[in-house]
Motif scaffolding. Structure first.
Motif, PDB file in Angstrom:
ATOM      1  N   PHE A  61      45.338  33.129  44.042  1.00 55.17           N
ATOM      2  CA  PHE A  61      45.286  34.562  43.811  1.00 55.17           C
ATOM      3  C   PHE A  61      46.701  35.108  43.724  1.00 55.17           C
ATOM      4  O   PHE A  61      47.492  34.940  44.648  1.00 55.17           O
ATOM      5  CB  PHE A  61      44.518  35.263  44.939  1.00 55.17           C
ATOM      6  N   MET A  99      47.146  40.540  40.425  1.00 55.75           N
ATOM      7  CA  MET A  99      45.743  40.903  40.299  1.00 55.75           C
ATOM      8  C   MET A  99      45.517  42.343  40.730  1.00 55.75           C
ATOM      9  O   MET A  99      44.588  42.992  40.277  1.00 55.75           O
ATOM     10  CB  MET A  99      44.860  39.960  41.123  1.00 55.75           C
ATOM     11  N   SER A 132      42.310  47.922  43.863  1.00 60.75           N
ATOM     12  CA  SER A 132      41.731  46.580  43.759  1.00 60.75           C
ATOM     13  C   SER A 132      40.360  46.482  44.405  1.00 60.75           C
ATOM     14  O   SER A 132      39.708  45.450  44.319  1.00 60.75           O
ATOM     15  CB  SER A 132      42.675  45.575  44.427  1.00 60.75           C
ATOM     16  N   ALA A 186      44.340  39.374  48.040  1.00 61.38           N
ATOM     17  CA  ALA A 186      45.098  39.172  46.806  1.00 61.38           C
ATOM     18  C   ALA A 186      46.587  38.986  47.072  1.00 61.38           C
ATOM     19  O   ALA A 186      47.328  38.531  46.194  1.00 61.38           O
ATOM     20  CB  ALA A 186      44.883  40.343  45.852  1.00 61.38           C
ATOM     21  N   TRP A 193      38.289  33.828  36.636  1.00 60.05           N
ATOM     22  CA  TRP A 193      38.838  34.978  37.351  1.00 60.05           C
ATOM     23  C   TRP A 193      37.732  35.722  38.074  1.00 60.05           C
ATOM     24  O   TRP A 193      37.855  36.062  39.255  1.00 60.05           O
ATOM     25  CB  TRP A 193      39.558  35.907  36.367  1.00 60.05           C
ATOM     26  N   ASP A 206      36.352  33.719  41.028  1.00 62.09           N
ATOM     27  CA  ASP A 206      37.292  33.691  42.148  1.00 62.09           C
ATOM     28  C   ASP A 206      37.254  34.975  42.973  1.00 62.09           C
ATOM     29  O   ASP A 206      37.418  34.948  44.190  1.00 62.09           O
ATOM     30  CB  ASP A 206      38.721  33.471  41.640  1.00 62.09           C
ATOM     31  N   HIS A 207      37.034  36.101  42.312  1.00 63.02           N
ATOM     32  CA  HIS A 207      37.126  37.383  43.000  1.00 63.02           C
ATOM     33  C   HIS A 207      35.805  37.903  43.554  1.00 63.02           C
ATOM     34  O   HIS A 207      35.809  38.886  44.301  1.00 63.02           O
ATOM     35  CB  HIS A 207      37.747  38.427  42.067  1.00 63.02           C
ATOM     36  N   THR A 231      38.586  34.762  48.959  1.00 63.19           N
ATOM     37  CA  THR A 231      38.552  36.220  49.108  1.00 63.19           C
ATOM     38  C   THR A 231      38.455  36.672  50.563  1.00 63.19           C
ATOM     39  O   THR A 231      38.138  37.838  50.823  1.00 63.19           O
ATOM     40  CB  THR A 231      37.351  36.803  48.352  1.00 63.19           C
TER      41      THR A 231
END
Length: 367
Positions: A6, A10, A45, A193, A270, A273-274, A281
């Motif tokens: 990360f 981001m 975010s 992040a 992406w 992953d988030h 995370t």
């Protein structure tokens, strides 16, 4: 899918996400002439796939029967003034505003988890045990999740009082990282992040915030009080969509990624992953449950620290309403009587809200 690293960029990318999602919302048409909710999100975010499945994914319209319009703003002001019907993220600002008398109501959840614990490399080994945090200094953002949860957890779970830990306040996570690197603070609790930035600065990860307070509450959803009283059913409909979105998120990874890709304009990896990589995370969760039990301790912290005037504080249950979610979940269970997933959500609701006043009289343990 394998986990990727990360990057701090981001966070910048998330601003683009918000702008793109806003454009998407503006382009939608209310073809069925459904009731409309004008809802705001924080331009940062902190985005949640459950919100986007419900809004851009169309679940709110198909399953709830309400048409959401999303607008990205940087504060709670539009909800306080009634220009917007509700806000879909942020918690502490809502607690403070409501506690000081503003006509708002917290009614559902958005996300939890997502924060890491780092320490200066010279003291990291000893601080892996929170019992050793007594007398140490924590860098944090004033009145934010990390401060409220850390203070409540250290006091309630480790017997360390507010005045037995020092807190230094910084504008953002990057400033906290720099302070910890130079030894100005011993511990920081940044957003996931920022992992690479912290590691590149020589800091040592000693845990996650869930280690201090498992399953803690973060962003919640807040309604304008007058709007909610006038059109309560609209918020129940929106919340029904959230519940259906949570099931979709947990049962259709491919479909969820497809929707979030359209919102973020990022690739499959992406998005995965988030929203799905629990380790990467810091165990973010997007459960829509209001989670009164996890929010009330933060109210207490904010009162004790003076963000809410103690002598005239509005009682937390006066503006934290779990009935919107309960009614929505009851309707969903009635529509899907054989689906155990939704019945398990009721079990979760009981466990996470049973400290609400008169809970046992108002809500059964099972449906």
């Amino acid at each position: 899918m394998k986990k990727t690293k990360f990057l701090s960029k981001m966070i910048i990318g998330a601003v683009l996400i918000s702008m793109l999602a806003l454009l998407g919302s503006c382009g939608k048409k209310n073809a069925k002439n459904l009731p409309v909710l004008n809802l705001t999100l924080l331009l940062s975010s902190n985005y949640s796939p459950i919100l986007h499945l419900n809004a851009e994914g169309g679940i709110a319209e198909k399953k709830g029967g309400v048409y959401p319009i999303l607008e990205y703003t940087t504060g709670l002001e539009s909800v306080l003034t009634g220009k917007s019907d509700g806000r879909l993220n942020s918690l502490q600002a809502s607690i403070i505003a409501g506690g000081n008398g503003s006509d708002i109501v917290i009614f559902a959840g958005t996300m939890g988890g997502g924060q890491l614990i780092f320490a200066n490399k010279n003291v990291a080994d000893s601080l892996k045990d929170p019992k050793n945090w007594k007398g140490r200094t924590i860098g944090t953002k004033t009145g934010g999740t990390s401060e409220c949860v850390a203070r409540a957890a250290l006091r309630d779970n480790f017997g360390i009082g507010f005045n037995e830990v020092n807190y230094k306040y910084y504008e953002d996570d990057e400033a906290q990282i720099a302070a910890c690197k130079h030894g100005d603070v011993d511990i920081i609790i940044p957003y996931y992040a920022l992992r690479e930035v912290a590691e590149a600065s020589g800091l040592v990860q000693i845990g996650e915030l869930i280690d201090l307070y498992p399953d803690y509450a973060c962003c919640r959803q807040t309604a304008n009080g007058e709007k909610l009283r006038k059109d309560r059913d609209h918020f129940v409909k929106w919340t029904k969509g959230l519940i259906y979105s949570w099931k979709y998120f947990n049962s259709d990874e491919k479909g969820t990624i497809k929707v979030i890709k359209k919102v973020t304009h990022q690739d499959d990896q992406w998005v995965y992953d988030h929203i799905y990589d629990a380790e990467g995370t810091a165990h973010i969760t997007f459960h829509p449950d209001p989670f009164y039990n996890g929010c009330a301790p933060q109210y207490d912290v904010l009162v004790e620290l003076g963000y809410i005037e103690a002598s005239n504080a509005r009682p937390f249950p006066d503006y934290f309403d779990i009935s919107i979610y309960a009614d929505a979940l009851k309707e969903v269970i009635a529509e899907n009587p054989d689906d155990q997933f939704y019945k398990d959500m009721w079990t979760y609701f009981v466990k996470h809200n049973n400290k609400y006043p008169n809970f046992e009289k108002l809500y059964p343990n099972s449906l």
